[in-house]
Scaffold this motif. Structure first.
Motif, PDB file in Angstrom:
ATOM      1  N   GLU A 268       0.842  -1.193   0.000  1.00 31.51           N
ATOM      2  CA  GLU A 268       0.000   0.000   0.000  1.00 31.51           C
ATOM      3  C   GLU A 268       0.877   1.243   0.000  1.00 31.51           C
ATOM      4  OE1 GLU A 268      -2.345  -0.676   3.494  1.00 31.51           O
ATOM      5  OE2 GLU A 268      -3.915  -1.672   2.345  1.00 31.51           O
ATOM      6  N   SER A 269       0.422   2.272  -0.681  1.00 33.32           N
ATOM      7  CA  SER A 269       1.136   3.542  -0.747  1.00 33.32           C
ATOM      8  C   SER A 269       0.392   4.573   0.101  1.00 33.32           C
ATOM      9  CB  SER A 269       1.241   4.002  -2.203  1.00 33.32           C
ATOM     10  OG  SER A 269       1.991   3.073  -2.962  1.00 33.32           O
ATOM     11  N   GLU A 270       0.854   5.825   0.053  1.00 35.03           N
ATOM     12  CA  GLU A 270       0.230   6.881   0.854  1.00 35.03           C
ATOM     13  C   GLU A 270       0.075   8.141   0.017  1.00 35.03           C
ATOM     14  OE1 GLU A 270       3.125   7.268   3.930  1.00 35.03           O
ATOM     15  OE2 GLU A 270       2.308   5.625   5.104  1.00 35.03           O
ATOM     16  N   VAL A 271      -0.986   8.906   0.299  1.00 34.83           N
ATOM     17  CA  VAL A 271      -1.197  10.188  -0.366  1.00 34.83           C
ATOM     18  C   VAL A 271      -1.556  11.220   0.698  1.00 34.83           C
ATOM     19  CG1 VAL A 271      -3.659   9.808  -0.853  1.00 34.83           C
ATOM     20  CG2 VAL A 271      -2.335  11.326  -2.321  1.00 34.83           C
ATOM     21  N   ASP A 272      -1.056  12.456   0.534  1.00 34.80           N
ATOM     22  CA  ASP A 272      -1.346  13.529   1.483  1.00 34.80           C
ATOM     23  C   ASP A 272      -2.691  14.160   1.144  1.00 34.80           C
ATOM     24  OD1 ASP A 272       1.086  13.232   2.817  1.00 34.80           O
ATOM     25  OD2 ASP A 272       2.120  14.476   1.345  1.00 34.80           O
ATOM     26  N   THR A 273      -3.509  14.360   2.152  1.00 30.91           N
ATOM     27  CA  THR A 273      -4.799  15.027   1.976  1.00 30.91           C
ATOM     28  C   THR A 273      -4.880  16.189   2.973  1.00 30.91           C
ATOM     29  OG1 THR A 273      -5.963  13.660   3.605  1.00 30.91           O
ATOM     30  CG2 THR A 273      -5.863  12.818   1.343  1.00 30.91           C
ATOM     31  N   VAL A 274      -5.976  16.937   2.916  1.00 30.44           N
ATOM     32  CA  VAL A 274      -6.143  18.050   3.856  1.00 30.44           C
ATOM     33  C   VAL A 274      -6.280  17.551   5.284  1.00 30.44           C
ATOM     34  CG1 VAL A 274      -7.126  19.629   2.174  1.00 30.44           C
ATOM     35  CG2 VAL A 274      -8.635  18.081   3.410  1.00 30.44           C
ATOM     36  N   ASN A 275      -6.687  16.301   5.457  1.00 28.65           N
ATOM     37  CA  ASN A 275      -6.853  15.723   6.788  1.00 28.65           C
ATOM     38  C   ASN A 275      -5.646  14.909   7.233  1.00 28.65           C
ATOM     39  OD1 ASN A 275      -9.467  16.774   6.989  1.00 28.65           O
ATOM     40  ND2 ASN A 275     -10.309  15.023   5.876  1.00 28.65           N
ATOM     41  N   GLY A 276      -4.558  14.964   6.473  1.00 34.90           N
ATOM     42  CA  GLY A 276      -3.367  14.192   6.822  1.00 34.90           C
ATOM     43  C   GLY A 276      -3.042  13.183   5.732  1.00 34.90           C
ATOM     44  N   ARG A 277      -2.268  12.186   6.083  1.00 35.97           N
ATOM     45  CA  ARG A 277      -1.836  11.172   5.130  1.00 35.97           C
ATOM     46  C   ARG A 277      -2.846  10.029   5.089  1.00 35.97           C
ATOM     47  NH1 ARG A 277       4.347  10.183   4.212  1.00 35.97           N
ATOM     48  NH2 ARG A 277       3.936  12.142   3.177  1.00 35.97           N
ATOM     49  N   MET A 278      -3.219   9.604   3.872  1.00 29.12           N
ATOM     50  CA  MET A 278      -4.212   8.555   3.688  1.00 29.12           C
ATOM     51  C   MET A 278      -3.567   7.379   2.958  1.00 29.12           C
ATOM     52  SD  MET A 278      -7.801   8.817   1.592  1.00 29.12           S
ATOM     53  CE  MET A 278      -7.032   8.850  -0.016  1.00 29.12           C
ATOM     54  N   VAL A 279      -3.972   6.165   3.331  1.00 25.25           N
ATOM     55  CA  VAL A 279      -3.465   4.960   2.691  1.00 25.25           C
ATOM     56  C   VAL A 279      -4.110   4.804   1.322  1.00 25.25           C
ATOM     57  CG1 VAL A 279      -3.381   2.443   2.835  1.00 25.25           C
ATOM     58  CG2 VAL A 279      -2.997   3.808   4.874  1.00 25.25           C
TER      59      VAL A 279
ATOM     60  N   SER B 160      -5.532   6.052  -5.891  1.00 26.68           N
ATOM     61  CA  SER B 160      -5.200   7.474  -6.037  1.00 26.68           C
ATOM     62  C   SER B 160      -4.194   7.773  -7.129  1.00 26.68           C
ATOM     63  CB  SER B 160      -4.651   8.024  -4.715  1.00 26.68           C
ATOM     64  OG  SER B 160      -5.659   8.035  -3.738  1.00 26.68           O
ATOM     65  N   PHE B 161      -3.322   6.819  -7.453  1.00 31.43           N
ATOM     66  CA  PHE B 161      -2.290   7.063  -8.450  1.00 31.43           C
ATOM     67  C   PHE B 161      -2.661   6.499  -9.814  1.00 31.43           C
ATOM     68  CE2 PHE B 161       0.554   6.811  -4.526  1.00 31.43           C
ATOM     69  CZ  PHE B 161       0.528   8.182  -4.338  1.00 31.43           C
ATOM     70  N   GLY B 162      -3.834   5.907  -9.958  1.00 34.87           N
ATOM     71  CA  GLY B 162      -4.252   5.331 -11.229  1.00 34.87           C
ATOM     72  C   GLY B 162      -3.544   4.015 -11.504  1.00 34.87           C
ATOM     73  N   ASP B 163      -3.403   3.702 -12.787  1.00 36.48           N
ATOM     74  CA  ASP B 163      -2.705   2.479 -13.170  1.00 36.48           C
ATOM     75  C   ASP B 163      -1.229   2.614 -12.853  1.00 36.48           C
ATOM     76  OD1 ASP B 163      -5.076   1.467 -14.173  1.00 36.48           O
ATOM     77  OD2 ASP B 163      -4.676   2.173 -16.205  1.00 36.48           O
ATOM     78  N   ALA B 164      -0.644   1.560 -12.294  1.00 36.93           N
ATOM     79  CA  ALA B 164       0.782   1.556 -11.972  1.00 36.93           C
ATOM     80  C   ALA B 164       1.463   0.432 -12.738  1.00 36.93           C
ATOM     81  CB  ALA B 164       0.980   1.374 -10.474  1.00 36.93           C
ATOM     82  N   ASP B 165       2.560   0.767 -13.386  1.00 34.57           N
ATOM     83  CA  ASP B 165       3.417  -0.210 -14.060  1.00 34.57           C
ATOM     84  C   ASP B 165       4.792  -0.107 -13.429  1.00 34.57           C
ATOM     85  OD1 ASP B 165       1.478  -1.040 -15.982  1.00 34.57           O
ATOM     86  OD2 ASP B 165       1.863   0.792 -17.105  1.00 34.57           O
ATOM     87  N   VAL B 166       5.272  -1.202 -12.871  1.00 38.10           N
ATOM     88  CA  VAL B 166       6.574  -1.219 -12.223  1.00 38.10           C
ATOM     89  C   VAL B 166       7.487  -2.174 -12.982  1.00 38.10           C
ATOM     90  CG1 VAL B 166       7.851  -1.712 -10.105  1.00 38.10           C
ATOM     91  CG2 VAL B 166       5.565  -0.694  -9.967  1.00 38.10           C
ATOM     92  N   THR B 167       8.585  -1.644 -13.506  1.00 41.78           N
ATOM     93  CA  THR B 167       9.602  -2.469 -14.164  1.00 41.78           C
ATOM     94  C   THR B 167      10.728  -2.689 -13.169  1.00 41.78           C
ATOM     95  OG1 THR B 167       9.045  -1.528 -16.307  1.00 41.78           O
ATOM     96  CG2 THR B 167      11.160  -2.646 -16.127  1.00 41.78           C
ATOM     97  N   ASP B 168      11.035  -3.961 -12.895  1.00 43.75           N
ATOM     98  CA  ASP B 168      12.046  -4.337 -11.903  1.00 43.75           C
ATOM     99  C   ASP B 168      13.243  -4.950 -12.628  1.00 43.75           C
ATOM    100  OD1 ASP B 168      13.564  -5.310  -9.823  1.00 43.75           O
ATOM    101  OD2 ASP B 168      11.983  -6.544  -8.949  1.00 43.75           O
TER     102      ASP B 168
END
Length: 195
Positions: free
Chosen positions: A44-55, A91-99
């Motif tokens: 899980e990632s995190e995003v900043d909102t007006v109420n703090g950080r949200m998962v 919140s970040f939409g589609d994610a593609d991770v190349t490792d």
């Protein structure tokens, strides 16, 4: 996530000696091409909102990759692999991770056709979020699996791989946040040995 990785690694280490003592095909000096496909469970990632950080919730995704294996001796091999994982985030939409990873494997002496192994290495992760925001992070992986040899040239492969990486700063349309490319993946595939 870290507890899950440690438990999986410990289970594989404990189960490996049960495979037997007879030696499989010699590995020293052999080169193999690997291909695999499977399912990835991203962190899980995190995003900043007006109420703090949200998962940021994430869905399981598909992963696939190709790699090379080179036998240093009968039990140790170097492995290089490039894999790509695709999944959705809230919140970040589609994610593609190349490792892009490089590491080593210790291959336990097994029965004639079954070879369990554990591995570890370093990773460079290229994160592409919603086809707009790209960033790069580094991390490390641990893996464990089984090669089932069909003959001298072909082995079927089952693997569990956990990647733990640094979070990347994201400045996207839904606010700033931290994207975590860490994941636990389960794959099936095959290895083709050239010699």
């Amino acid at each position: 996530m870290r507890k899950t990785l440690l438990l999986c690694a410990a289970a594989l280490l404990l189960a490996a000696p049960l495979a037997g003592n007879a030696s499989a095909e010699d590995l020293r000096g052999r080169i193999a091409l690997s291909g695999k496909i499977g399912v990835s469970n991203p962190a899980e990632s995190e995003v900043d909102t007006v109420n703090g950080r949200m998962v940021v919730s994430t869905d399981a995704g598909l992963t696939g990759g190709i790699g090379f294996l080179f036998g240093i001796d009968d039990n140790v091999a170097m492995e290089m692999e490039v894999s790509r994982t695709t999944f959705d985030t809230s919140s970040f939409g589609d994610a593609d991770v190349t490792d892009v990873s490089i590491g080593a494997q210790y291959r336990f002496p097994g029965r004639q056709h079954v070879v369990p192994y554990v591995g570890a290495g370093i990773d460079v992760l290229i994160n592409d979020l919603d086809k707009k925001y790209t960033n790069t992070t580094v991390g490390a992986h641990v893996s464990g699996g089984i090669d089932c040899f069909m003959n001298r040239q072909v082995a079927l492969n089952l693997e569990v791989k956990g990647v733990e990486a640094f979070k990347a700063d994201v400045d996207g349309p839904n606010g700033t946040g931290k994207f975590d490319p860490s994941a636990l993946s389960f794959t099936v595939g095959a290895r083709f040995f050239f010699n």
